[in-house]
Enzyme design. Structure first.
Site, PDB file in Angstrom:
ATOM      1  N   ASP A 219      20.927  17.032  33.229  1.00 13.22           N
ATOM      2  CA  ASP A 219      21.832  16.427  34.200  1.00 13.22           C
ATOM      3  C   ASP A 219      21.282  15.090  34.694  1.00 13.22           C
ATOM      4  OD1 ASP A 219      24.111  16.885  36.175  1.00 13.22           O
ATOM      5  OD2 ASP A 219      22.435  16.575  37.547  1.00 13.22           O
ATOM      6  N   GLU A 261      23.178  14.078  29.812  1.00 15.90           N
ATOM      7  CA  GLU A 261      24.284  13.523  30.589  1.00 15.90           C
ATOM      8  C   GLU A 261      23.873  12.123  31.030  1.00 15.90           C
ATOM      9  OE1 GLU A 261      26.975  13.873  34.598  1.00 15.90           O
ATOM     10  OE2 GLU A 261      24.828  14.107  34.654  1.00 15.90           O
TER      11      GLU A 261
END
Ligand code: GLC
Length: 564
Positions: A219, A261
């Site tokens: 993330d 990401e």
């Protein structure tokens, strides 16, 4: 270390048996929130046992991997991306034992499991932060996070959550210093210049890989390191951290995956693949809004432009492509003009906007147009990369823009037309979120059960297209070549892998169209349409004429004539 000595759970060994460490190239990923899928305990929150109940459904879709949104203990002020403990399960979602059972049950069905490794930041409730704010300035413990006496440092870094945050610094009255955060003020960023933080992160990574997890979504990975005089994104030191993590993963495990990401331009995402020594996969963020733009403008140019700007990636790497996810449809990677266009076309009501994006689901974005939904999915399943489907979009679920943050696209899965959509037997008022209940997206009509009973449903079509996708390796592994056309409302491309040659031609217009393709290099071959195995006329040296219904598309196999 020899690969046979690397750690694999028994199910994983069977998954990769005779199997392929590049499994992610042929994968179809289904993204879901445990909280939103199925509640087995009547507390209004989905849980791992509920998810296990629904694995048959997931298997019936044909997807090969699940990506689970964060399920760790958390105050849930960022829907779980604010992690308070990296090594446990949020008790609302079950126990560690349930989680292990889930991983085994998924693996038994040949479904891989991708979880979240959120390392850029923690919740301010994490024990590390609570210790850091009380530890003496300059101490190892304090330096788990990024502190400053002023809020003037790193001015070059943009603010990401523009709707809620004014600064990337927040004053901590306990520490009597400012702490750095790229997201919400309750999510302090970890300090990757601290060797102990890097070690701790490696341990967490191994903790989940030891549990049998096949992949980790990294993330918010561009923001790990801060340096004055830069925008604090994609810094070389950040890539160093990733290389360290990958080396550790490769030393101890085989067939696992990092999925980055990095919401950045293709040229800036390219380094996240390294020389095949960082992440195996990364999301292609800029492609996604351009698909919506191309559709509404009825012009293939935005898609063609961004794919032309997309650099080659190492052979072992792969893009992850998607139409929607749990966040807003982000418009960070488009020009100001394009952003205005997208807002005008897709977010007429200001409530539909959040931060730099649009908080709506696929079906409402496309006006619930069945042809448009199929067209966008047809592109998703045939363009270069591994497709990621967001739960609920396979049945055309709606959204609720009246809920705060991005919660409007995170409502409970709609299983049946019964009470609470078959999601939960709790009191309706106890559900973590209201269920979509107004026409035309209400659960009374939009639900899995109804679509299971209708052979022409979107769900039936999704199962069909996923099956098709899995029949041809060219989609996941093949080369990609755009065919130039005079009619810009038509997008045509070739995918080739070994003996497979696939031609995809899509009409972005809401009106009928015709296009002439130069297929002369395949003269003598035949086009076979994949959904119906329908033979089309033999290709000649002459332009090949195709006609299209509004938003129509074809997927063809190009078959050389059988000689002898
Ligand atoms: C990622 C997640 C998003 C979250 C943010 C901050 O971008 O996708 O949901 O809010 O990180 O944690």
């Amino acid at each position: 270390m020899a690969s046979d000595q690397r750690i694999q759970t028994p199910e994983q060994a069977s998954l990769t048996k005779g199997g392929d460490p590049l499994w992610y190239k042929d994968a179809v990923i289904y993204q879901l929130h445990v909280k939103g899928f199925r509640d087995s305990t009547r507390d209004g929150y989905g849980d791992f046992n509920g998810l296990i109940e629904k694995l048959d459904y997931i298997q019936s879709l044909g997807v090969t991997a699940l990506w689970l949104l964060p399920f760790y203990p958390s105050p849930l002020r960022d829907d779980g991306y604010d992690i308070a403990d990296y090594r446990a399960i949020n008790p609302r979602y079950g126990t560690m034992k349930d989680f292990r059972r889930f991983v085994k049950a998924a693996h038994d069905r040949d479904i891989r499991v991708i979880t979240e490794l959120v390392i850029n930041h923690t919740s301010d409730q994490h024990a590390w932060f609570q210790a850091a704010r009380r530890a003496p300035p300059g101490s190892q413990k304090r330096n788990y996070y990024v502190w400053s006496d002023s809020d003037e440092k790193y001015k070059g870094a943009r603010i990401i959550f523009t709707d809620s945050e004014k600064s990337n610094w927040t004053w901590d009255p306990v520490a009597k210093q400012y702490f750095w955060h790229r997201f919400f003020y309750h999510q302090p960023d970890l300090n990757f210049d601290n060797r102990n933080v890097r070690r701790a992160v490696l341990k967490i990574m191994k903790y989940w890989l030891d549990m049998g997890v096949d992949g980790l979504r990294l993330d918010a990975v561009p923001y790990l390191i801060e340096r004055d005089g830069t925008n604090c994104e994609n810094l070389p030191e950040t890539h160093q951290v990733l290389k360290e993590m990958r080396a550790e993963m490769d030393a101890h495990y085989s067939g696992r995956l990092f999925l980055a990401e990095a919401n950045q331009w293709p040229i800036d995402v390219r380094p996240y693949f390294g020389d095949g020594d960082e992440c195996q996969m990364a999301f292609h963020f800029p492609l996604m809004p351009r698909m919506y733009m191309a559709l509404r403008r009825e012009d293939a140019t935005p898609i063609i432009d961004i794919l032309r700007q997309t650099p080659e990636i190492p052979q072992s790497c792969q893009w992850a492509i998607f139409l929607r996810n749990h966040d807003e449809l982000t418009l960070e990677m488009v020009s100001d003009e394009e952003r205005d266009y997208m807002y005008r076309e897709y977010a007429t009501d200001p409530l539909m906007r959040i931060n730099v994006g649009i908080r709506r689901r696929l079906a409402p974005l496309l006006g619930n147009g069945r042809r448009q939904i199929e067209l966008m999915n047809a592109l998703l399943f045939t363009m270069p990369g591994t497709p990621v489907v967001y739960y609920g979009d396979e049945i055309g679920m709606g959204d609720n823009v009246y809920l705060g943050d991005r919660n409007g696209v995170r409502t409970p899965m709609q299983w049946t037309g019964d009470r609470n959509a078959g999601f939960s037997e709790a009191d309706t008022a106890a559900l973590y979120s209201p269920i979509i209940s107004d026409p035309p997206y209400g659960y009374q009509s939009v639900n899995v059960e109804a679509q299971d009973r209708t052979s022409t449903s979107l769900l039936a079509w999704m199962r069909r297209v996923i099956k098709l996708r899995k029949q041809y390796k060219a989609f996941g592994r093949g080369t990609f070549e755009i065919l130039p056309l005079a009619n810009r409302k038509i997008l045509a491309y070739l995918r080739q892998y070994q003996n497979e040659v696939i031609l995809v031609v899509a009409c972005l217009s809401r009106f009928s169209q015709a296009a002439e393709l130069n297929l002369s290099r395949f003269a003598g071959s035949q086009l076979i349409e994949l959904f119906g195995e329908t033979p089309f006329p033999i290709i000649t040296e002459m332009p090949y004429l195709l006609t299209f219904a509004p938003h129509g598309f074809y997927m063809f196999r190009i078959e050389r004539p059988n000689v002898g």
